[in-house]
Write a protein that holds these residues in place. Structure first.
Motif, mmCIF file in Angstrom:
data_model
loop_
_atom_site.group_PDB
_atom_site.id
_atom_site.type_symbol
_atom_site.label_atom_id
_atom_site.label_comp_id
_atom_site.label_asym_id
_atom_site.label_seq_id
_atom_site.Cartn_x
_atom_site.Cartn_y
_atom_site.Cartn_z
ATOM 1 N N THR A 3 -113.116 42.509 -7.959
ATOM 2 C CA THR A 3 -113.718 42.232 -6.577
ATOM 3 C C THR A 3 -114.061 43.327 -5.953
ATOM 4 O O THR A 3 -113.189 44.602 -5.259
ATOM 5 C CB THR A 3 -112.669 42.210 -5.052
ATOM 6 N N LYS A 4 -115.375 43.863 -5.636
ATOM 7 C CA LYS A 4 -116.100 44.960 -4.832
ATOM 8 C C LYS A 4 -115.992 44.932 -3.565
ATOM 9 O O LYS A 4 -116.406 44.000 -3.045
ATOM 10 C CB LYS A 4 -117.119 45.191 -5.351
ATOM 11 N N THR A 5 -115.517 45.417 -2.695
ATOM 12 C CA THR A 5 -115.593 45.680 -1.136
ATOM 13 C C THR A 5 -115.562 46.679 -0.807
ATOM 14 O O THR A 5 -115.800 47.971 -1.489
ATOM 15 C CB THR A 5 -114.345 44.996 -1.262
ATOM 16 N N LEU A 6 -116.010 47.474 0.504
ATOM 17 C CA LEU A 6 -116.179 48.609 1.504
ATOM 18 C C LEU A 6 -114.780 48.834 2.321
ATOM 19 O O LEU A 6 -114.257 48.044 2.847
ATOM 20 C CB LEU A 6 -116.661 48.228 2.231
ATOM 21 N N ALA A 7 -114.249 50.129 1.737
ATOM 22 C CA ALA A 7 -112.223 50.024 2.335
ATOM 23 C C ALA A 7 -112.472 51.547 2.707
ATOM 24 O O ALA A 7 -113.478 52.445 2.941
ATOM 25 C CB ALA A 7 -111.617 50.253 1.368
ATOM 26 N N ALA A 8 -111.752 51.498 3.761
ATOM 27 C CA ALA A 8 -111.358 52.828 4.728
ATOM 28 C C ALA A 8 -110.732 53.594 3.904
ATOM 29 O O ALA A 8 -109.425 53.515 4.309
ATOM 30 C CB ALA A 8 -111.208 53.199 5.911
ATOM 31 N N VAL A 9 -111.395 54.582 3.198
ATOM 32 C CA VAL A 9 -110.262 55.455 2.122
ATOM 33 C C VAL A 9 -109.877 56.931 3.333
ATOM 34 O O VAL A 9 -110.972 57.788 4.034
ATOM 35 C CB VAL A 9 -111.175 55.735 0.891
ATOM 36 N N VAL A 10 -108.731 57.287 2.957
ATOM 37 C CA VAL A 10 -107.986 58.814 2.975
ATOM 38 C C VAL A 10 -107.438 59.525 2.441
ATOM 39 O O VAL A 10 -107.257 59.493 1.099
ATOM 40 C CB VAL A 10 -106.522 58.121 4.406
ATOM 41 N N ARG A 11 -108.407 60.280 1.892
ATOM 42 C CA ARG A 11 -109.476 61.245 1.283
ATOM 43 C C ARG A 11 -107.991 62.464 1.181
ATOM 44 O O ARG A 11 -107.492 63.037 0.072
ATOM 45 C CB ARG A 11 -110.432 62.243 1.228
ATOM 46 N N GLU A 12 -107.697 62.930 2.304
ATOM 47 C CA GLU A 12 -106.573 63.961 2.407
ATOM 48 C C GLU A 12 -106.218 64.429 3.938
ATOM 49 O O GLU A 12 -106.866 63.595 4.818
ATOM 50 C CB GLU A 12 -107.264 64.929 1.962
ATOM 51 N N LYS A 13 -104.756 64.505 3.922
ATOM 52 C CA LYS A 13 -104.160 65.112 5.197
ATOM 53 C C LYS A 13 -105.546 65.506 5.817
ATOM 54 O O LYS A 13 -106.439 66.007 5.712
ATOM 55 C CB LYS A 13 -103.395 66.170 4.870
ATOM 56 N N ASP A 14 -105.348 64.355 7.179
ATOM 57 C CA ASP A 14 -106.363 65.287 8.123
ATOM 58 C C ASP A 14 -107.985 64.846 8.482
ATOM 59 O O ASP A 14 -108.316 64.983 9.521
ATOM 60 C CB ASP A 14 -106.247 66.315 8.848
ATOM 61 N N ALA A 15 -107.848 64.059 7.501
ATOM 62 C CA ALA A 15 -109.581 64.054 6.507
ATOM 63 C C ALA A 15 -109.760 62.822 7.418
ATOM 64 O O ALA A 15 -108.802 62.112 8.045
ATOM 65 C CB ALA A 15 -109.861 64.085 5.307
ATOM 66 N N PHE A 137 -99.930 49.201 0.436
ATOM 67 C CA PHE A 137 -99.880 49.395 1.545
ATOM 68 C C PHE A 137 -99.156 48.049 3.187
ATOM 69 O O PHE A 137 -100.006 47.394 2.511
ATOM 70 C CB PHE A 137 -100.613 50.328 2.875
ATOM 71 N N PHE A 138 -97.940 47.840 3.292
ATOM 72 C CA PHE A 138 -97.523 46.844 3.270
ATOM 73 C C PHE A 138 -97.258 45.568 2.715
ATOM 74 O O PHE A 138 -98.003 44.372 3.089
ATOM 75 C CB PHE A 138 -97.495 46.412 4.772
ATOM 76 N N GLY A 139 -97.934 46.029 1.515
ATOM 77 C CA GLY A 139 -98.433 44.926 -0.024
ATOM 78 C C GLY A 139 -100.086 44.344 0.725
ATOM 79 O O GLY A 139 -100.614 43.222 0.408
ATOM 80 N N GLN A 140 -100.653 45.413 1.651
ATOM 81 C CA GLN A 140 -102.230 44.697 2.603
ATOM 82 C C GLN A 140 -102.843 45.396 2.564
ATOM 83 O O GLN A 140 -104.294 45.450 1.734
ATOM 84 C CB GLN A 140 -102.187 44.043 3.675
ATOM 85 N N SER A 141 -102.600 46.944 2.260
ATOM 86 C CA SER A 141 -104.191 47.696 2.713
ATOM 87 C C SER A 141 -104.645 47.128 3.383
ATOM 88 O O SER A 141 -105.947 46.637 2.443
ATOM 89 C CB SER A 141 -104.601 48.353 1.388
ATOM 90 N N SER A 142 -105.291 46.759 4.649
ATOM 91 C CA SER A 142 -106.317 45.785 4.786
ATOM 92 C C SER A 142 -107.192 46.674 5.275
ATOM 93 O O SER A 142 -107.714 46.045 6.836
ATOM 94 C CB SER A 142 -105.360 45.103 5.690
ATOM 95 N N LEU A 143 -107.083 47.792 5.666
ATOM 96 C CA LEU A 143 -108.441 48.944 6.117
ATOM 97 C C LEU A 143 -109.894 48.456 5.152
ATOM 98 O O LEU A 143 -110.026 49.472 4.564
ATOM 99 C CB LEU A 143 -108.109 49.932 6.291
ATOM 100 N N ALA A 144 -109.739 47.838 4.901
ATOM 101 C CA ALA A 144 -111.165 47.328 4.165
ATOM 102 C C ALA A 144 -111.233 46.127 4.143
ATOM 103 O O ALA A 144 -111.084 45.274 4.701
ATOM 104 C CB ALA A 144 -110.304 47.015 2.409
ATOM 105 N N ARG A 145 -112.624 45.330 3.853
ATOM 106 C CA ARG A 145 -113.199 44.012 4.005
ATOM 107 C C ARG A 145 -112.516 42.747 2.991
ATOM 108 O O ARG A 145 -112.596 42.205 3.747
ATOM 109 C CB ARG A 145 -114.977 44.471 4.049
#
Ligand SMILES: NC(=O)c1ccc[n+]([C@@H]2O[C@H](COP(=O)([O-])OP(=O)(O)OC[C@H]3O[C@@H](n4cnc5c(N)ncnc54)[C@H](O)[C@@H]3O)[C@@H](O)[C@H]2O)c1
Ligand SMILES: [Zn+2]
Ligand SMILES: [Zn+2]
Length: 369
Positions: A3-15, A137-145
């Motif tokens: 499934t293609k979707t849009l996620a909020a990626v944390v690239r590196e510390k403090d980014a 993350f917590f079995g979900q990583s839900s900062l994504a569509r």
């Protein structure tokens, strides 16, 4: 199918959170593909970004998801496509603590939820152009569509339940309320002090108003949070900017100390205060998560009077039982989550994180249009 979707990626510390197209793996037999409707932001997501929690990066966090099931793996029994669900932490289901009804103390809790970034077998749930990202993350990583979620993380709710209000039940609210209702269970008339009035601390205040505690003392640095705590049922408040908290609590309790204290700031200095003010036989519940390997000194002899310090994860709850109970309390108007929540479109996640950091929003909840 992936499934293609849009996620909020944390690239590196403090980014900053970066909205990027990613690909979710096909559901494994025990996994569920969920279209997210709302995701709460918890301080723990921001602690990953600031490096306080050593989750591997680049990755996708988010652990207060709410949405609608789109597809299920072949062995999934809890939910079916079309079901409305809330997502909480995951657990192995087979270790002694899971079997004993304490999945928050699963022997594999840290790798499965907080630190691993992969499924238990080391495989990745999210990739980008063939390159794996850390997730699960917590079995979900839900900062994504969309999110690929462990069946054990999911709780089904009625199709008319307001997902954009209930999303934070999955972590922050369950943690604060569960600490009081599942673990401390205050004795009638007892005193209870909550240090830190974020989503977790205010949920503890709400839990305390549902308990037999006779005095509920709320402590924070932000005056508006102290007023809100009073409106939610705190009987006394202490502004930690202008008062010596330990002295103020000892005065309030005529020198006897407090029966139950809850540390919900993540500060070791505050934890030290929450221990010092305990009455004999008192219990300090440690929820806040400071930098890894933090230590706090305490007077050993002081503990000998029956005082306890107990660390608590997720209110020691069994999400499939506790979350529906909290939903019911919300429906009855006895858990006024609305007072804590501010909604932001997913695209404004950075604004939501900044407002939480500055203290202007207590519980940001992202919504997906
Ligand atoms: N153990 C768990 O299962 C669990 C679950 C969720 C969150 N957490 C942790 O709990 C903590 C609280 O989470 P949150 O989302 O409510 O965070 P938050 O940032 O929204 O709230 C923290 C509150 O503490 C207050 N505070 C900070 N320093 C203070 C001081 N010196 N005295 C009094 N108040 C002070 C802040 O003003 C703020 O209101 C975080 O450390 C988070 O990582 C733990
Ligand atoms: Zn387990
Ligand atoms: Zn959380």
């Amino acid at each position: 199918m992936k499934t293609k979707t849009l996620a909020a990626v944390v690239r590196e510390k403090d980014a900053p959170f970066s909205l990027e197209e990613v690909e979710l793996d096909e559901p494994r037999p025990n996994e569920v593909l969920v279209r997210m409707v709302a995701t709460g932001l918890c301080h723990t997501d921001l602690s990953v970004r600031s490096g306080v929690i050593p989750f591997p990066l680049p990755g996708v966090v988010g652990h207060e998801g709410a949405g609608v099931v789109e597809a299920v793996g072949s062995a999934v029994q809890r939910v079916k496509p079309g079901d409305h669900v809330l997502a909480s932490f995951t657990s192995c289901g087979s270790c002694p603590n899971c079997q004993a009804g304490h999945p928050a103390y699963c022997f594999s809790f840290l790798p499965l939820n907080l630190l691993g970034g992969t499924r238990a077998d080391g495989s990745h749930t999210i990739e980008q152009k063939g390159t794996p990202l850390k997730a699960h993350f917590f079995g979900q990583s839900s900062l994504a569509r969309h999110a690929l979620i462990d069946e054990r993380s999911l709780v089904k709710v009625n199709s008319d339940a307001p997902l954009e209000m209930l999303a934070p039940l999955g972590c922050g609210i369950q943690t604060g309320a569960g600490t009081v209702l599942n673990v401390l269970r205050p004795a009638p008339g007892s005193s209870l002090a909550v240090f830190g009035l974020g989503g977790v601390g205010l949920a503890a205040i709400m839990g305390a108003t549902l308990s037999a505690a006779g005095r509920i003392i709320a402590i924070d640095l932000v005056p508006s949070r102290l007023s809100l705590a009073r409106e939610l049922g705190a009987t006394e408040t202490i502004d930690a900017r202008s008062s010596d908290t330990v002295q103020a609590l000892m005065e309030l309790t005529a020198g006897q100390g407090v029966n139950y204290t809850i540390e919900a700031t993540g500060s070791t200095r505050v934890l030290s205060q929450a221990i010092q003010v305990l009455a004999p036989l008192g219990t300090c519940a440690v929820i806040g998560a400071p930098q890894a390997s933090s230590t706090v000194p305490f007077d050993v002899n002081f503990l000998l009077n029956g005082r306890r310090i107990i660390g608590i994860t997720e209110g020691d709850s069994q999400p499939e039982h506790f979350i529906p109970a909290l939903v019911r309390l919300y429906e009855l108007g006895r858990l006024p989550l609305d007072r804590l929540i501010r909604h932001y479109p997913f695209e404004q996640i950075e604004q939501a994180a900044n407002d939480a950091h500055r203290g202007t929003t207590i519980k940001p909840v992202l919504t997906y249009s």
